[in-house]
Write a protein that holds these residues in place. Structure first.
Motif, mmCIF file in Angstrom:
data_model
loop_
_atom_site.group_PDB
_atom_site.id
_atom_site.type_symbol
_atom_site.label_atom_id
_atom_site.label_comp_id
_atom_site.label_asym_id
_atom_site.label_seq_id
_atom_site.Cartn_x
_atom_site.Cartn_y
_atom_site.Cartn_z
ATOM 1 N N TYR A 33 -0.836 48.686 -39.769
ATOM 2 C CA TYR A 33 0.224 47.888 -39.462
ATOM 3 C C TYR A 33 0.349 47.593 -37.922
ATOM 4 O O TYR A 33 0.464 48.766 -37.252
ATOM 5 N N ASP A 37 2.050 42.493 -38.989
ATOM 6 C CA ASP A 37 0.874 42.141 -39.291
ATOM 7 C C ASP A 37 -0.189 43.166 -39.747
ATOM 8 O O ASP A 37 0.279 44.351 -39.306
ATOM 9 N N LYS A 39 -3.785 45.065 -39.251
ATOM 10 C CA LYS A 39 -5.129 44.561 -38.537
ATOM 11 C C LYS A 39 -6.189 45.580 -39.201
ATOM 12 O O LYS A 39 -5.944 46.738 -39.546
#
Ligand code: G6P
Length: 488
Positions: A33, A37, A39
């Motif tokens: 996180y 978002d 990744k």
């Protein structure tokens, strides 16, 4: 030169009708996180970087311990996710461990018992019964995950490294027909060193459940066979390089691992890397003419303290290089819950500060430590910019940083200073300057030699190294293992 396409063809020819399953502790991609978002991050370790292109060529399933904090939120109902994220080529199946299991299996038995046992770096192994029990349990989890994926099919299973010494036994108990290979990425010690392990017989029996057992170099194969001779009632055959234990034969073979030479060379010339080189210059304390580099996990086997002491000796012995020489150390942090690693991080920091204080002048200081982690382009930028790369491991199975540095050295301007106690020194002795990292004085001289070497000699040495690494690349390595497996 072997290419990805050659490997794909070898796999298609040899593995037809078989499932191809790899299992390792570390996962090749983790999800993390970043705020809200998620990744996807490519993990940095010799093992995962080497095997990722192999799996891209092979397809198949890679089973590994889930280590990212968003891993759970990115898998399907079978705990699987397709990777690489931009162009999915294979399946990553994740395995979950509780904190207690992580503690006992990863921080405990794998990294406080087997790791120091296998590396002669004078760090005592710690064998705790509780760690061993959990290590066994987690090896059963890995075996179970492999068996789930095999289902009713025929399969080639390729286990990786010292975290999984018992998995082959558990797999074979259920599926004796599965073809199981194991690659040992670290050194195998001599029988005298190995005999202190209280669980040695079970570990050896686990490894001898494999059909094929690979090491980087012949010396480790011989050490392994000598250990078996010493510890078990088994038949070792030094002509065929095999062991028969309880009616089962295991072939023991050296497969020196390589890197994706072509891929690294191409990427090193990319625009992204050129921009990263420009950014890099601003991080290096001016003035300087010579940039020396090391890239490691901060681990006591890598000889980081020894290297800093050699840099100190170099600046003291050859003061004309003060204000002209900068040493850049990339130190990726791992295993940080283990006290020895915590202590080492502090010691490295303290020693670097001491040396910087001793020589600092104006804006210039000699040592830059970067523990923040850098991305792939920055790695390549450093490799391309450094006049010399120092690999001073006290003991190392192969050491792929040495090979990556050479592969990225497209301008033929760098020099490799390499510990004679790495597996790669066996292959690269013609072009590299070999050192004994315990001897600071001669390492200091090796640094000077690397800097003062005439341009033609540098180019000639680098050309030799590049030819060697281009030929013995990662596709050839995997192709050879798979061809050997197929013969079984
Ligand atoms: C060595 C081992 C690998 C391991 C890597 C990183 O190269 O051979 O199996 O993945 O170190 O270690 P870590 O403990 O950070 O996963």
């Amino acid at each position: 030169m072997w290419t990805k396409e050659d490997l794909t063809k070898t796999i298609q020819k040899n593995l037809k009708g078989y499932k191809f399953i790899i299992a390792s502790n570390k996962e090749p991609y983790m999800h993390e996180y970043k705020g809200k978002d998620i990744k996807c991050i490519k993990t940095v370790s010799g093992l995962t970087i080497a095997l990722d292109p192999v799996m891209e060529a092979a397809g198949g399933i890679w089973i590994a311990w889930a280590s990212g904090n968003a891993d759970k939120d990115t898998v399907d109902e079978n705990n699987c996710v397709k990777v690489p994220p931009d162009n999915p080529r294979y399946t990553l199946k994740r395995l979950w461990l509780s904190k207690e299991e992580e503690e006992g299996y990863y921080y405990g038995y794998s990294n406080q018992a087997i790791w120091p046992l296998s590396h002669i770096a004078y760090e005592k192994p710690i064998f705790l019964k509780e760690h061993w029990q959990i290590y066994k349990k987690v090896n059963q989890y890995f075996a179970r995950a492999v068996l789930e994926e095999i289902g009713n099919d025929k399969a080639f299973v390729w286990l990786q490294d010292y975290h999984l010494t018992l998995a082959a036994k558990y797999i074979k108990e259920q599926r004796p027909d599965a073809i199981v290979a194991m690659f040992w990425h670290i050194p195998w010690p001599n029988p005298e060193a190995f005999r202190i392990c209280p669980h040695k017989k079970e570990i050896l029996a686990g490894l001898l459940s494999c059909d094929l057992l690979g090491f980087h170099i012949r010396y480790h194969c011989i050490n392994f066979m000598d250990t078996v001779d010493f510890e078990l009632e088994a038949k070792t055959d030094y002509e065929e390089n095999s062991v028969i234990y309880r009616d089962h034969k295991t072939l023991i073979r050296p497969f020196p691992i390589g890197v994706d030479f072509e891929g690294i060379s191409q990427n090193a010339k990319s625009q992204e890397v050129k921009s990263a080189i420009d950014n890099l210059t601003s991080q290096i304390p001016p003035p300087y003419e010579v940039l020396a580099l090391s890239v490691d996990r901060v681990d006591y086997t890598k000889g980081i303290l020894e290297r800093l002491k050699a840099v100190d000796r170099f600046l003291q012995k050859y003061p004309e290089y003060q204000k002209r020489f900068v040493f850049y150390q990339v130190g990726a942090l791992s295993r940080i819950h283990i006290q020895t690693y915590k202590d080492l991080i502090n010691k490295v920091q303290e020693l670097a500060e001491e040396i910087n204080w001793k020589y600092k002048s104006g804006n210039w200081y000699p040592i830059v430590l970067n523990n923040k982690g850098i991305d792939y382009e920055q790695h390549l930028a450093l490799y391309r910019s450094a006049d010399l790369c120092i690999v001073s491991s006290l003991h190392d199975g192969m050491n792929l940083v040495a090979k990556e540095y050479v592969a990225a050295n497209v301008d033929l301007k760098g020099t490799l200073v390499l510990s004679q106690f790495t597996g790669s020194a066996r292959e690269l002795s013609k072009g590299a300057i070999l050192i004994n990292p315990y001897d600071f004085d001669s390492t200091a001289d090796a640094i000077k030699k690397a800097i003062q070497m005439p341009r033609e000699e540098k180019v000639e040495r680098m050309r030799r190294l590049r030819n060697n690494i281009a030929e013995r690349n990662i596709y050839r390595w995997a192709g050879k293992v798979i061809s050997n497996l197929a013969r079984l």
